[in-house]
Enzyme design. Structure first.
Site, PDB file in Angstrom:
ATOM      1  N   LYS A 280       0.828  -1.216   0.000  1.00 37.99           N
ATOM      2  CA  LYS A 280       0.000   0.000   0.000  1.00 37.99           C
ATOM      3  C   LYS A 280       0.859   1.262   0.000  1.00 37.99           C
ATOM      4  O   LYS A 280       1.253   1.757   1.051  1.00 37.99           O
ATOM      5  CB  LYS A 280      -0.876  -0.043   1.255  1.00 37.99           C
TER       6      LYS A 280
HETATM    7  C1  PLP Z   1      -6.324  -0.786  -4.219  1.00 41.13           C
HETATM    8  C2  PLP Z   1      -6.954  -1.524  -3.082  1.00 41.13           C
HETATM    9  N1  PLP Z   1      -7.308  -2.808  -3.246  1.00 41.13           N
HETATM   10  C3  PLP Z   1      -7.875  -3.514  -2.250  1.00 41.13           C
HETATM   11  C4  PLP Z   1      -8.121  -2.956  -1.013  1.00 41.13           C
HETATM   12  C5  PLP Z   1      -8.717  -3.765   0.083  1.00 41.13           C
HETATM   13  O1  PLP Z   1      -7.739  -4.074   1.050  1.00 41.13           O
HETATM   14  P1  PLP Z   1      -8.096  -4.298   2.563  1.00 41.13           P
HETATM   15  O2  PLP Z   1      -9.135  -5.360   2.592  1.00 41.13           O
HETATM   16  O3  PLP Z   1      -6.825  -4.737   3.197  1.00 41.13           O
HETATM   17  O4  PLP Z   1      -8.599  -3.023   3.096  1.00 41.13           O
HETATM   18  C6  PLP Z   1      -7.778  -1.612  -0.798  1.00 41.13           C
HETATM   19  C7  PLP Z   1      -8.014  -0.977   0.498  1.00 41.13           C
HETATM   20  O5  PLP Z   1      -7.123  -0.809   1.273  1.00 41.13           O
HETATM   21  C8  PLP Z   1      -7.158  -0.887  -1.848  1.00 41.13           C
HETATM   22  O6  PLP Z   1      -6.820   0.392  -1.663  1.00 41.13           O
END
Ligand code: PLP
Length: 310
Positions: A164
């Site tokens: 992230k």
């Molecule tokens: C690009 C992206 N994909 C998927 C997710 C889902 O991830 P998570 O379930 O860890 O929040 C997020 C959110 O954080 C995201 O920003």
């Protein structure tokens, strides 16, 4: 407080580099490296008001991902996981939140403005504030209308997509805003190969003939923690989950059901893609079952390994 955006009205303090500072004093320099080059890594986490009190959902996994995200950029987080945990729980408790969204961010601060961050300090900040359903309460029940974005996701050979990074969200913003400008609630972003990757802030799942499919990590997706939660719950419910699937654009339109997962979006049904109704054009039965299982866990808080109590 009055000139603050509404969502931050209830936030008094922010934790910055080892100290709690007043909201108004939580500032960073305009020549911050991360502001110019997108060199930050962050998390989005939810604390839920469970039957056993406020508890952070899958905190350890989010912390692990934060440290993993920092690694390729040589961002050396100066705090231990225990220190960040203590700061977060103290912040939530002192703000008096029963449920909230938590945003830890680690980024390169100011030194020189060369692209190399070699002498830039690593800054670490944690904020928390109350935040409801990301795509709206109605979305959780009725589902959302989405479009396939004309923007493609970065390839994982260009930038790590499984972690992230702040800079990656320029792509998410373009895709999401394109969708909203065209009257849709959210976008689906294809990868460089033209296969389905994910939403701008969500992972995506497809149901076909009673089995569940979701794109694998090599499809340029974030390794979502809610994705992992959904896979675990679905398998426990007896579903076959294909978690390394390659999904073509065409398969979206003929899917029995589609849904998004994410910390912010939780489990949100998708009722149409590019104006094509998915299934019956409402929340499908498998999505419904999985969404109920998800909210049962959240409300009860009794799956101890997934909660960190405040
Ligand atoms: C690009 C992206 N994909 C998927 C997710 C889902 O991830 P998570 O379930 O860890 O929040 C997020 C959110 O954080 C995201 O920003």
């Amino acid at each position: 407080m009055s000139d603050r955006p509404e969502m931050f009205e209830g936030t008094e303090r922010i934790w910055m580099d080892g100290e709690f500072v007043d909201f108004e004093d939580a500032q960073t320099h305009v020549l911050t490296h991360a502001l110019h080059y997108g060199t930050g890594v962050f998390e989005g986490v939810r604390c839920y008001d469970t039957e056993q009190g406020p508890a952070i959902f899958r905190w350890e996994e989010h912390l692990d991902r934060l440290y993993k995200s920092a690694k390729p950029y040589d961002l050396d987080i100066e705090f231990t996981k225990d220190e960040l945990t203590e700061a977060t729980t103290e912040l939530i408790a002192s703000e008096g939140f029963e449920s909230c969204y938590i945003r830890p961010i680690v980024y390169y601060g100011f030194d020189s403005l060369g692209v190399s961050p070699k002498d830039c300090p690593t800054k670490t900040t944690i904020a928390a504030w109350p935040w409801g359903a990301y795509l709206g309460e109605e979305a959780l029940e009725e589902g959302v209308d989405v479009m396939v974005s004309s923007w493609r996701k970065h390839a994982s050979s260009q930038i790590p997509t499984n972690i992230k990074t702040t800079g990656l969200y320029v792509n998410s913003m373009l895709a999401g805003e394109e969708a909203r400008r065209n009257g849709y609630t959210e976008a689906i972003v294809l990868n460089k190969e033209g296969n389905v990757a994910e939403g701008p802030g969500e992972n995506i799942f497809m149901v076909r003939d009673g089995e569940i499919y979701t794109p694998g990590l090599a499809e340029s997706i974030l390794e979502g923690i809610t994705r992992n939660t959904a896979i675990t719950l679905a398998e426990e419910m007896g579903y076959t989950v294909h978690e390394e699937a390659t999904i073509s654009r065409g398969e979206l339109y003929t899917a029995d059901e589609l849904f998004f997962t994410g910390t912010a979006a939780e489990v949100t049904p998708i009722r149409s893609v590019d104006d094509n109704e998915i299934g019956e054009g409402t929340k499908g039965p498998v999505t419904d079952e999985l969404q109920s299982a998800f909210f049962d866990v959240i409300e009860s808080g009794d799956r101890e390994e997934w909660f960190h109590y405040v």
